[in-house]
Design an enzyme around this catalytic site. Structure first.
Site, mmCIF file in Angstrom:
data_model
loop_
_atom_site.group_PDB
_atom_site.id
_atom_site.type_symbol
_atom_site.label_atom_id
_atom_site.label_comp_id
_atom_site.label_asym_id
_atom_site.label_seq_id
_atom_site.Cartn_x
_atom_site.Cartn_y
_atom_site.Cartn_z
ATOM 1 N N ASN A 98 0.827 -1.209 0.000
ATOM 2 C CA ASN A 98 0.000 0.000 0.000
ATOM 3 C C ASN A 98 0.858 1.254 0.000
ATOM 4 O O ASN A 98 1.935 1.294 0.594
ATOM 5 C CB ASN A 98 -0.934 0.009 1.214
ATOM 6 N N ASP A 100 -0.568 4.210 0.979
ATOM 7 C CA ASP A 100 -1.387 5.196 1.700
ATOM 8 C C ASP A 100 -0.783 5.659 3.023
ATOM 9 O O ASP A 100 -1.276 6.623 3.630
ATOM 10 C CB ASP A 100 -2.811 4.658 1.919
ATOM 11 N N HIS A 115 5.824 -0.629 -2.778
ATOM 12 C CA HIS A 115 5.397 0.075 -3.998
ATOM 13 C C HIS A 115 5.430 1.593 -3.841
ATOM 14 O O HIS A 115 4.741 2.301 -4.569
ATOM 15 C CB HIS A 115 3.986 -0.393 -4.410
ATOM 16 N N GLY A 187 -5.303 -9.063 3.004
ATOM 17 C CA GLY A 187 -5.961 -8.042 2.183
ATOM 18 C C GLY A 187 -5.311 -7.807 0.835
ATOM 19 O O GLY A 187 -5.372 -6.694 0.321
ATOM 20 N N SER A 189 -4.926 -9.409 -3.266
ATOM 21 C CA SER A 189 -5.431 -10.384 -4.239
ATOM 22 C C SER A 189 -4.343 -11.370 -4.650
ATOM 23 O O SER A 189 -4.626 -12.339 -5.351
ATOM 24 C CB SER A 189 -5.987 -9.666 -5.466
ATOM 25 N N ASN A 213 -8.545 -12.761 4.221
ATOM 26 C CA ASN A 213 -9.177 -12.112 3.066
ATOM 27 C C ASN A 213 -10.622 -12.607 3.012
ATOM 28 O O ASN A 213 -10.861 -13.794 3.201
ATOM 29 C CB ASN A 213 -8.426 -12.509 1.773
HETATM 30 C C1 BJW Z 1 -10.083 -7.313 1.892
HETATM 31 C C2 BJW Z 1 -10.998 -6.448 2.474
HETATM 32 C C3 BJW Z 1 -10.954 -6.355 3.868
HETATM 33 C C4 BJW Z 1 -11.287 -6.355 0.349
HETATM 34 N N1 BJW Z 1 -10.048 -7.089 4.575
HETATM 35 N N2 BJW Z 1 -9.194 -8.016 2.594
HETATM 36 C C5 BJW Z 1 5.866 -12.923 -12.226
HETATM 37 C C6 BJW Z 1 4.755 -13.504 -12.803
HETATM 38 C C7 BJW Z 1 3.852 -12.736 -13.549
HETATM 39 C C8 BJW Z 1 4.046 -11.375 -13.732
HETATM 40 C C9 BJW Z 1 5.153 -10.793 -13.158
HETATM 41 C C10 BJW Z 1 6.033 -11.559 -12.421
HETATM 42 N N3 BJW Z 1 6.996 -10.733 -11.946
HETATM 43 C C11 BJW Z 1 6.739 -9.475 -12.357
HETATM 44 C C12 BJW Z 1 5.623 -9.475 -13.110
HETATM 45 C C13 BJW Z 1 5.021 -8.284 -13.769
HETATM 46 C C14 BJW Z 1 4.174 -7.431 -12.862
HETATM 47 C C15 BJW Z 1 3.017 -8.282 -12.351
HETATM 48 O O1 BJW Z 1 2.988 -8.741 -11.237
HETATM 49 N N4 BJW Z 1 2.024 -8.488 -13.187
HETATM 50 C C16 BJW Z 1 0.854 -9.299 -12.817
HETATM 51 C C17 BJW Z 1 -0.348 -8.398 -12.538
HETATM 52 C C18 BJW Z 1 0.571 -10.247 -13.937
HETATM 53 N N5 BJW Z 1 4.953 -6.870 -11.766
HETATM 54 C C19 BJW Z 1 5.648 -5.744 -11.915
HETATM 55 O O2 BJW Z 1 5.688 -5.158 -12.977
HETATM 56 C C20 BJW Z 1 6.423 -5.237 -10.723
HETATM 57 N N6 BJW Z 1 7.753 -4.936 -11.132
HETATM 58 C C21 BJW Z 1 8.644 -5.864 -11.452
HETATM 59 O O3 BJW Z 1 8.426 -7.037 -11.321
HETATM 60 O O4 BJW Z 1 9.807 -5.348 -11.918
HETATM 61 C C22 BJW Z 1 10.807 -6.231 -12.438
HETATM 62 C C23 BJW Z 1 11.891 -5.342 -12.970
HETATM 63 C C24 BJW Z 1 13.205 -5.598 -12.582
HETATM 64 C C25 BJW Z 1 14.233 -4.789 -13.090
HETATM 65 C C26 BJW Z 1 13.948 -3.748 -13.956
HETATM 66 C C27 BJW Z 1 12.651 -3.501 -14.343
HETATM 67 C C28 BJW Z 1 11.617 -4.308 -13.846
HETATM 68 C C29 BJW Z 1 5.859 -3.921 -10.207
HETATM 69 C C30 BJW Z 1 4.493 -4.064 -9.671
HETATM 70 C C31 BJW Z 1 3.965 -2.674 -9.295
HETATM 71 C C32 BJW Z 1 2.508 -2.699 -8.846
HETATM 72 N N7 BJW Z 1 2.041 -1.361 -8.729
HETATM 73 C C33 BJW Z 1 0.704 -1.103 -8.209
HETATM 74 C C34 BJW Z 1 0.451 0.419 -8.219
HETATM 75 C C35 BJW Z 1 1.217 1.105 -7.095
HETATM 76 C C36 BJW Z 1 0.976 2.568 -7.090
HETATM 77 C C37 BJW Z 1 -0.435 2.944 -6.764
HETATM 78 O O5 BJW Z 1 -0.965 2.596 -5.705
HETATM 79 O O6 BJW Z 1 -1.025 3.614 -7.599
HETATM 80 O O7 BJW Z 1 0.593 -1.622 -6.885
HETATM 81 S S1 BJW Z 1 -0.587 -1.982 -9.089
HETATM 82 C C38 BJW Z 1 -1.548 -2.338 -7.671
HETATM 83 O O8 BJW Z 1 -1.567 -3.760 -7.420
HETATM 84 C C39 BJW Z 1 -0.801 -1.698 -6.495
HETATM 85 C C40 BJW Z 1 -0.981 -2.719 -5.419
HETATM 86 O O9 BJW Z 1 -0.009 -2.565 -4.421
HETATM 87 C C41 BJW Z 1 -0.882 -4.024 -6.183
HETATM 88 C C42 BJW Z 1 -1.511 -5.187 -5.480
HETATM 89 O O10 BJW Z 1 -2.857 -4.986 -5.298
HETATM 90 P P1 BJW Z 1 -3.528 -5.445 -3.928
HETATM 91 O O11 BJW Z 1 -2.992 -4.651 -2.821
HETATM 92 O O12 BJW Z 1 -3.443 -6.910 -3.811
HETATM 93 O O13 BJW Z 1 -5.038 -4.930 -4.137
HETATM 94 P P2 BJW Z 1 -6.248 -5.637 -4.916
HETATM 95 O O14 BJW Z 1 -7.253 -4.609 -5.168
HETATM 96 O O15 BJW Z 1 -5.769 -6.427 -6.066
HETATM 97 O O16 BJW Z 1 -6.807 -6.699 -3.871
HETATM 98 C C43 BJW Z 1 -7.458 -6.305 -2.677
HETATM 99 C C44 BJW Z 1 -7.823 -7.541 -1.904
HETATM 100 O O17 BJW Z 1 -8.374 -7.123 -0.677
HETATM 101 C C45 BJW Z 1 -8.875 -8.435 -2.586
HETATM 102 O O18 BJW Z 1 -8.394 -9.772 -2.579
HETATM 103 C C46 BJW Z 1 -10.096 -8.325 -1.681
HETATM 104 O O19 BJW Z 1 -10.824 -9.537 -1.567
HETATM 105 C C47 BJW Z 1 -9.460 -7.963 -0.364
HETATM 106 N N8 BJW Z 1 -10.301 -7.216 0.588
HETATM 107 N N9 BJW Z 1 -11.768 -5.852 1.540
HETATM 108 C C48 BJW Z 1 -9.221 -7.869 3.939
HETATM 109 N N10 BJW Z 1 -11.835 -5.521 4.585
#
Ligand code: BJW
Length: 245
Positions: A98, A100, A115, A187, A189, A213
């Site tokens: 996060n 935030d 992040h 929390g 995905s 979750n």
């Molecule tokens: C509750 C609830 C309650 C609801 N209680 N729970 C390996 C395999 C496949 C792909 C890749 C890999 N390695 C890298 C990749 C590529 C890519 C990636 O992962 N792609 C996949 C999507 C396919 N990763 C990257 O590009 C990363 N970089 C990288 O690997 O660099 C390598 C590199 C090396 C050297 C040079 C260059 C590159 C970077 C990833 C960056 C992610 N950025 C974001 C935005 C951040 C800024 C912003 O906030 O604006 O990060 S995207 C977004 O997703 C954000 C989050 O941190 C992240 C994860 O999301 P999160 O937190 O899981 O949220 P949600 O909404 O998905 O889920 C919420 C959950 O809460 C749900 O499950 C609900 O059920 C639950 N919930 N209420 C508890 N009350």
């Protein structure tokens, strides 16, 4: 619940990885699923360098909206319980995806930001006069897009977008943190890497793995214990189950 409480007895090494769901009860929208849309744009499509190059103003409007929303948000019970654990357990580490700052505002110690942070800005061109780590900017932004104070070029949010590397210091801290006795994924995905891979690394090192979750994720079937429910409720119940609490 009791299985986790039992594991928390005796000051184990605890690592927690959090995602957007931890802040849902504070009114901060998650990325995916219901409520994840912003003005009909999918957040995942705005959080990319390509989106920023295409339309920096649109991306900045989204970030400015989130900055304002988060400034008004307050940590919830999930943040509070994790903050209490960070003070109680000497080997507690928290890796958050996060941006935030609510874990820090709850007083959590040992937080690694995977992040980046909504409060940080950086020069988009990474000009020589600006710090590569960017600078902190609290409060409303006077212009959109904001400008780099050194070169006058466009500034960007100090967060990690898809295809960008995780900060080296955060990767180092996470590599240490997977050496733990109890690993919780809360929390998230569990679809964004490398954060999602930390669970597998901890499991491979023998950690007892737990997911909190309300919904199933790709991690659910692989963990030792899946506690289905909102983090603010489940963590509160775990905390009240702990002996002496
Ligand atoms: C509750 C609830 C309650 C609801 N209680 N729970 C390996 C395999 C496949 C792909 C890749 C890999 N390695 C890298 C990749 C590529 C890519 C990636 O992962 N792609 C996949 C999507 C396919 N990763 C990257 O590009 C990363 N970089 C990288 O690997 O660099 C390598 C590199 C090396 C050297 C040079 C260059 C590159 C970077 C990833 C960056 C992610 N950025 C974001 C935005 C951040 C800024 C912003 O906030 O604006 O990060 S995207 C977004 O997703 C954000 C989050 O941190 C992240 C994860 O999301 P999160 O937190 O899981 O949220 P949600 O909404 O998905 O889920 C919420 C959950 O809460 C749900 O499950 C609900 O059920 C639950 N919930 N209420 C508890 N009350």
């Amino acid at each position: 619940m009791r299985a986790l409480a039992a594991r928390l007895a005796g000051s184990p090494r605890i690592t927690v990885v959090t995602g957007a769901g931890v802040s849902a009860a504070s009114g901060v929208p998650t990325f995916r699923g219901a409520g994840g849309l912003w003005k009909s744009h999918r957040p995942e499509e705005l959080a990319t360098p390509e989106a920023f190059d295409r339309d920096p103003l649109l991306v900045w409007e989204w970030y400015a909206w989130r900055r304002e929303l988060v400034a008004k948000a307050r940590p919830n019970r999930a943040h509070e319980v994790l903050a209490a654990w960070s003070r109680r357990y000497p080997e507690f580490r928290l890796v958050t995806q996060n941006v935030d700052g609510l874990h820090e505002r709850a007083g959590t110690q040992n937080v690694t930001r995977f992040h980046g942070s909504l409060r940080t800005l950086a020069c988009h061109r990474r000009c020589a006069g600006s710090s590569p780590d960017g600078w902190e900017h609290e409060g409303p932004l006077s212009e959109l897009p904001p400008r780099c104070p050194h070169c006058g070029g466009i500034a960007r949010p100090g967060v990690v977008w898809f295809g960008e590397p995780i900060p080296a210091e955060a990767l180092r801290a996470a590599a240490q943190a997977v050496n733990c006795d109890v690993f919780l994924t809360v929390g998230t995905s569990a679809v964004v890497y490398p954060a999602a891979g930390l669970l597998l690394e901890a499991a491979a090192r023998g950690a007892f793995t737990v997911e909190i979750n309300p919904d199933a994720t790709p991690a659910t079937r692989g963990v030792d214990l899946a506690l289905a429910g909102p983090a603010e409720e489940v963590l509160d119940r775990v905390e009240r189950t702990l002996p002496g609490e």
